[in-house]
Write a protein that holds these residues in place. Sequence first.
Motif, short mmCIF file in Angstrom:
data_model
loop_
_atom_site.label_atom_id
_atom_site.label_comp_id
_atom_site.label_asym_id
_atom_site.label_seq_id
_atom_site.Cartn_x
_atom_site.Cartn_y
_atom_site.Cartn_z
N ALA A 1 0.83 -1.21 0.00
CA ALA A 1 0.00 0.00 0.00
C ALA A 1 0.86 1.26 0.00
CB ALA A 1 -0.93 -0.01 1.20
N PRO B 1 -5.68 7.70 -2.16
CA PRO B 1 -7.00 7.30 -1.65
C PRO B 1 -7.81 8.53 -1.26
CG PRO B 1 -5.26 6.72 -0.09
CD PRO B 1 -4.60 7.32 -1.29
N THR C 1 -5.70 7.01 5.81
CA THR C 1 -5.13 5.77 5.29
C THR C 1 -3.72 5.56 5.81
OG1 THR C 1 -6.46 5.95 3.27
CG2 THR C 1 -4.53 4.53 3.18
N TRP D 1 -9.67 2.62 0.52
CA TRP D 1 -8.79 2.40 -0.63
C TRP D 1 -9.55 2.58 -1.95
CZ3 TRP D 1 -3.77 2.53 -0.12
CH2 TRP D 1 -2.98 2.18 -1.21
#
Length: 120
Positions: free
Chosen positions: A52, A62, A68, A116
């Motif tokens: 990620a 995102p 996030t 996401w």
Amino acid sequence: MIDALAYAVILFAGAAVIWGLVTSIANKPPGKAQLLYVAGVEALTMIQSIIATAKIIGGFRPVELATTIGYLIGIVILIPIAWFWANGERSRFSGIVLAVAGLGVLAMTLRLLVLWTPAG
């Protein structure tokens, strides 16, 4: 993030929650197998977070970037803290500590799946 890997983290973290609660109900401290299992969950979590992070560095944004990033950091540090606590204390409550950490990772991973989505 890779969805299949995120769902694997959720599945294995859920099993860690159940195992931690069963250990606590049985009035036993976590054994080596349980501690190794939780370390494996951490390895999966690390892989997910590295992927990620690489995607974010590569330009993916995102919807809520700061949130996030906070979740990605949180899921990486939660299990090691619980692991060291459970390994150091070695009581029936150590299983609860591992269960709570697993539940936290499970919930944060579910939330990461929601976050996401690309910012429009």
